[in-house]
Design an enzyme around this catalytic site. Structure first.
Site, PDB file in Angstrom:
ATOM      1  N   ARG A  53      28.998 -10.516 -61.879  1.00 15.07           N
ATOM      2  CA  ARG A  53      30.330  -9.979 -62.202  1.00 15.07           C
ATOM      3  C   ARG A  53      30.515  -9.851 -63.726  1.00 15.07           C
ATOM      4  O   ARG A  53      31.423 -10.433 -64.325  1.00 15.07           O
ATOM      5  CB  ARG A  53      31.421 -10.842 -61.585  1.00 15.07           C
ATOM      6  CG  ARG A  53      31.233 -11.191 -60.121  1.00 15.07           C
ATOM      7  CD  ARG A  53      31.185  -9.994 -59.177  1.00 15.07           C
ATOM      8  NE  ARG A  53      32.399  -9.241 -59.082  1.00 15.07           N
ATOM      9  CZ  ARG A  53      33.383  -9.501 -58.214  1.00 15.07           C
ATOM     10  NH1 ARG A  53      33.273 -10.492 -57.397  1.00 15.07           N
ATOM     11  NH2 ARG A  53      34.457  -8.740 -58.176  1.00 15.07           N
ATOM     12  N   ASN A 101      43.638  -5.692 -53.883  1.00 19.14           N
ATOM     13  CA  ASN A 101      42.970  -5.172 -55.082  1.00 19.14           C
ATOM     14  C   ASN A 101      43.805  -4.174 -55.857  1.00 19.14           C
ATOM     15  O   ASN A 101      43.380  -3.664 -56.878  1.00 19.14           O
ATOM     16  CB  ASN A 101      41.593  -4.600 -54.723  1.00 19.14           C
ATOM     17  CG  ASN A 101      40.671  -5.706 -54.265  1.00 19.14           C
ATOM     18  OD1 ASN A 101      40.956  -6.897 -54.485  1.00 19.14           O
ATOM     19  ND2 ASN A 101      39.591  -5.349 -53.616  1.00 19.14           N
ATOM     20  N   CYS A 126      30.373 -15.086 -59.158  1.00 15.09           N
ATOM     21  CA  CYS A 126      30.798 -15.598 -57.852  1.00 15.09           C
ATOM     22  C   CYS A 126      29.618 -15.415 -56.902  1.00 15.09           C
ATOM     23  O   CYS A 126      28.544 -14.994 -57.302  1.00 15.09           O
ATOM     24  CB  CYS A 126      32.029 -14.837 -57.365  1.00 15.09           C
ATOM     25  SG  CYS A 126      31.649 -13.141 -56.992  1.00 15.09           S
ATOM     26  N   ARG A 173      41.707 -16.147 -49.525  1.00 11.32           N
ATOM     27  CA  ARG A 173      41.902 -15.436 -50.796  1.00 11.32           C
ATOM     28  C   ARG A 173      42.401 -14.013 -50.556  1.00 11.32           C
ATOM     29  O   ARG A 173      43.072 -13.434 -51.393  1.00 11.32           O
ATOM     30  CB  ARG A 173      40.569 -15.373 -51.556  1.00 11.32           C
ATOM     31  CG  ARG A 173      40.140 -16.650 -52.205  1.00 11.32           C
ATOM     32  CD  ARG A 173      38.956 -16.395 -53.122  1.00 11.32           C
ATOM     33  NE  ARG A 173      39.200 -15.184 -53.896  1.00 11.32           N
ATOM     34  CZ  ARG A 173      38.222 -14.359 -54.280  1.00 11.32           C
ATOM     35  NH1 ARG A 173      36.976 -14.608 -53.942  1.00 11.32           N
ATOM     36  NH2 ARG A 173      38.483 -13.285 -54.992  1.00 11.32           N
ATOM     37  N   ASP A 194      33.145  -3.507 -49.692  1.00 10.89           N
ATOM     38  CA  ASP A 194      33.963  -4.565 -49.077  1.00 10.89           C
ATOM     39  C   ASP A 194      34.003  -4.468 -47.557  1.00 10.89           C
ATOM     40  O   ASP A 194      34.578  -5.347 -46.918  1.00 10.89           O
ATOM     41  CB  ASP A 194      35.390  -4.517 -49.638  1.00 10.89           C
ATOM     42  CG  ASP A 194      35.417  -4.858 -51.124  1.00 10.89           C
ATOM     43  OD1 ASP A 194      36.436  -4.603 -51.768  1.00 10.89           O
ATOM     44  OD2 ASP A 194      34.389  -5.353 -51.634  1.00 10.89           O
TER      45      ASP A 194
HETATM   46  C1  EPZ Z   1      36.719  -4.604 -57.548  1.00 10.62           C
HETATM   47  O1  EPZ Z   1      35.865  -5.520 -58.230  1.00 10.62           O
HETATM   48  C2  EPZ Z   1      37.243  -5.348 -56.335  1.00 10.62           C
HETATM   49  N1  EPZ Z   1      37.983  -6.537 -56.750  1.00 10.62           N
HETATM   50  C3  EPZ Z   1      36.078  -5.766 -55.428  1.00 10.62           C
HETATM   51  O2  EPZ Z   1      36.632  -6.359 -54.249  1.00 10.62           O
HETATM   52  C4  EPZ Z   1      35.313  -4.511 -55.016  1.00 10.62           C
HETATM   53  O3  EPZ Z   1      34.197  -4.885 -54.236  1.00 10.62           O
HETATM   54  C5  EPZ Z   1      34.844  -3.769 -56.279  1.00 10.62           C
HETATM   55  O4  EPZ Z   1      35.985  -3.451 -57.096  1.00 10.62           O
HETATM   56  C6  EPZ Z   1      34.130  -2.470 -55.946  1.00 10.62           C
HETATM   57  O5  EPZ Z   1      34.958  -1.655 -55.202  1.00 10.62           O
HETATM   58  C7  EPZ Z   1      39.239  -6.384 -57.238  1.00 10.62           C
HETATM   59  O6  EPZ Z   1      39.747  -5.291 -57.371  1.00 10.62           O
HETATM   60  C8  EPZ Z   1      39.945  -7.648 -57.602  1.00 10.62           C
HETATM   61  P1  EPZ Z   1      33.466  -3.143 -60.383  1.00 10.62           P
HETATM   62  P2  EPZ Z   1      35.355  -5.185 -59.726  1.00 10.62           P
HETATM   63  O7  EPZ Z   1      33.912  -3.387 -61.775  1.00 10.62           O
HETATM   64  O8  EPZ Z   1      36.433  -4.506 -60.483  1.00 10.62           O
HETATM   65  C9  EPZ Z   1      29.220  -4.409 -62.170  1.00 10.62           C
HETATM   66  C10 EPZ Z   1      36.934  -7.976 -52.586  1.00 10.62           C
HETATM   67  O9  EPZ Z   1      36.209  -8.394 -51.674  1.00 10.62           O
HETATM   68  N2  EPZ Z   1      29.918  -4.431 -63.464  1.00 10.62           N
HETATM   69  O10 EPZ Z   1      33.596  -1.779 -59.800  1.00 10.62           O
HETATM   70  O11 EPZ Z   1      34.748  -6.406 -60.287  1.00 10.62           O
HETATM   71  C11 EPZ Z   1      29.715  -5.514 -61.254  1.00 10.62           C
HETATM   72  O12 EPZ Z   1      29.029  -6.715 -61.519  1.00 10.62           O
HETATM   73  C12 EPZ Z   1      36.349  -7.743 -53.969  1.00 10.62           C
HETATM   74  O13 EPZ Z   1      38.165  -7.707 -52.468  1.00 10.62           O
HETATM   75  C13 EPZ Z   1      29.167  -4.620 -64.620  1.00 10.62           C
HETATM   76  O14 EPZ Z   1      27.948  -4.794 -64.564  1.00 10.62           O
HETATM   77  O15 EPZ Z   1      34.201  -4.129 -59.384  1.00 10.62           O
HETATM   78  C14 EPZ Z   1      29.380  -4.965 -59.890  1.00 10.62           C
HETATM   79  O16 EPZ Z   1      28.018  -5.201 -59.612  1.00 10.62           O
HETATM   80  C15 EPZ Z   1      34.880  -8.087 -54.043  1.00 10.62           C
HETATM   81  N3  EPZ Z   1      29.812  -4.644 -65.818  1.00 10.62           N
HETATM   82  C16 EPZ Z   1      29.631  -3.455 -60.055  1.00 10.62           C
HETATM   83  O17 EPZ Z   1      29.553  -3.201 -61.460  1.00 10.62           O
HETATM   84  C17 EPZ Z   1      31.175  -4.476 -65.923  1.00 10.62           C
HETATM   85  O18 EPZ Z   1      31.713  -4.495 -67.043  1.00 10.62           O
HETATM   86  C18 EPZ Z   1      30.986  -3.004 -59.537  1.00 10.62           C
HETATM   87  O19 EPZ Z   1      31.958  -3.701 -60.257  1.00 10.62           O
HETATM   88  C19 EPZ Z   1      31.916  -4.288 -64.728  1.00 10.62           C
HETATM   89  C20 EPZ Z   1      31.267  -4.262 -63.514  1.00 10.62           C
END
Ligand code: EPZ
Length: 422
Positions: free
Chosen positions: A123, A25, A118, A401, A309
């Site tokens: 997401r 990440n 997903c 992945r 995670d």
């Molecule tokens: C990152 O995802 C990681 N992925 C995720 O890891 C990790 O679980 C997550 O951060 C939280 O730590 C990568 O870095 C590639 P968020 P990300 O934006 O950036 C909602 C793994 O297993 N949200 O902090 O997508 C979103 O739907 C993966 O390695 C909105 O609603 O996480 C989620 O419910 C899984 N609108 C929450 O916020 C937005 O514009 C957290 O999302 C953005 C996010």
């Protein structure tokens, strides 16, 4: 096409030292950020996992060349004139939305396929769009593509995130570093991978301060002053936490080498609260257990709170702990599918919305189960090492992945596990 599965057997002793790879990440975003430099950026400690290969393909689709030497990736952006990313790549990996910020920084425009949802949630990217619009980006969408333009150029902005989104923080960072003036991100994500990205951006010539805290300040530097750099990805705290779960579940001790223990403070606190022994050095963590696991309550939260995670891995520990645990998932709306797979192995987990009530059972039984997502899949394999008899894990592409040589590393710890082609 032949299907590969993982077969795990009850394993008496799982212990030893396992080398932790670079953080998935972080590396994914470091590769995207290399677009801000003109020429060859070298990134060390990059894991060989399918998400990284997809991100490499995204860079190639923009005209960059990407080459590997062991765990070192070289991205040459000399001819990276593209600004469109193909659906078939983005649809495979939602993290490719991280290309948006650097593309806007480099080309002033982008056309990226809208990322799909997903297994763990919709997401959404609304926060990404909001912070980039604050910088002057205009968006339209057509035929599943998001078109970003900057008709009046970019200007600095002070934004506040409704939720400390990791991806939105990163996209804002990568777009704002070349924007004249001072921009700030309030309620920013504080994950260690954000700090790693900010460090690399600064090595390229950016001026980012406060990464790792809730308020990040970015002083814009002209794009032409950015230069390619050489950077080493930080260790993967989730890969480390996953192997340490094996030590906690089976007794260990298991040492994860190549990880800064400060990245996992909350998880280490929870290992200790469940009755495990935890010891650390500057660059490693050891977890073992001699007494029965105790029940635990967990709330997943943005860093430095408990990492979502590692939620599945700790649900597994709770499933065989003495007593009842409550696990609340506050980050993703649908990240409990793992529970139903574990119940097939004899666990006693009841899901109520964002909460899972886990009543500890004595033993799990081996069973055929299916990976539901990357982390749940990895946890199912470890469950199979403790369960009575044989466990066959299907849909293991999820695991590939995010884990390089997962089976090989478990075997090196003495686990009775193998990949089998059906
Ligand atoms: C990152 O995802 C990681 N992925 C995720 O890891 C990790 O679980 C997550 O951060 C939280 O730590 C990568 O870095 C590639 P968020 P990300 O934006 O950036 C909602 C793994 O297993 N949200 O902090 O997508 C979103 O739907 C993966 O390695 C909105 O609603 O996480 C989620 O419910 C899984 N609108 C929450 O916020 C937005 O514009 C957290 O999302 C953005 C996010």
């Amino acid at each position: 096409m032949a299907e590969e599965i993982i077969v795990a057997h009850e394993s008496e002793n799982v212990s030893g030292v396992v080398q932790i790879g670079g953080a998935k990440n972080s590396a994914l975003k470091l590769i995207a950020a290399s677009l801000l430099g003109q020429g060859k950026t070298v990134i060390h400690n990059v894991p060989h996992i399918s998400d990284i290969h997809i991100m490499s393909e995204v860079l190639r689709s923009l005209g960059a060349t990407v080459s590997w030497e062991n765990h070192t990736l070289t991205v040459d952006t000399t001819d990276a004139e593209g600004y469109k990313t193909p659906y078939e790549l983005v649809s495979k990996m939602r993290a490719s939305i991280s290309i948006l910020g650097p593309l806007i920084g480099r080309q002033g425009r982008a056309c990226v396929a809208m990322p799909g949802g997903c297994q763990i949630g919709a997401r959404k990217i609304d926060m990404h769009l909001k912070v980039l619009q604050a910088l002057g980006v205009e968006f339209s969408s057509s035929h599943g593509y998001l078109n970003a333009t900057t008709p009046n150029g970019l200007h600095n902005a002070n934004v506040i995130l409704e939720f400390p989104s990791v991806g939105a923080t990163e996209n804002m960072l990568m777009a704002a570093v070349t924007v004249e003036g001072v921009s700030t991100i309030d309620n920013a994500a504080r994950e260690p991978e954000i700090v790693d990205l900010a460090n690399m951006l600064n090595e390229m010539g950016a001026k980012v301060e406060g990464a790792g805290t809730s308020c990040i300040t970015i002083t814009g530097v002209p794009l032409e002053d950015f230069r390619p750099c050489e950077h080493t990805t930080v260790g993967d705290r989730i890969e480390a936490g996953t192997f340490l779960t094996a030590g906690a579940l089976l007794g260990g001790p298991v040492t994860a080498e190549g990880i800064d223990p400060s990245f996992l403070r909350m998880a280490l606190m929870k290992f200790e609260a469940m009755g495990c022994g935890v010891s650390t050095t500057e660059n490693s963590i050891t977890v073992g257990r001699t007494q029965p696991l105790r029940a635990i309550d967990i709330q997943t939260l943005p860093h430095p709170g408990f990492p979502t995670d590692l939620q599945a891995q700790f649900m597994l520990l709770a499933a065989v702990a003495q007593g009842n645990s409550v696990i609340s998932e506050n980050i993703f709306e649908n990240r409990f599918m793992f529970a139903s797979e574990l119940n097939r192995m004899g666990a006693d987990i009841t899901v109520e919305g964002h909460h899972a009530l886990v009543q500890g059972v004595k033993r799990l039984q081996g069973a055929p189960v299916s990976s539901t997502d990357l982390r749940g899949g990895a946890a199912l394999v470890i469950a199979g090492l403790a369960a009575e008899g044989e466990t066959r894990i299907y849909e293991i592409h999820h695991i590939d992945r995010g884990y390089e040589d997962y089976v090989g590393k478990l075997q090196s710890l003495g686990a009775r596990v193998e990949r089998v082609t059906l």
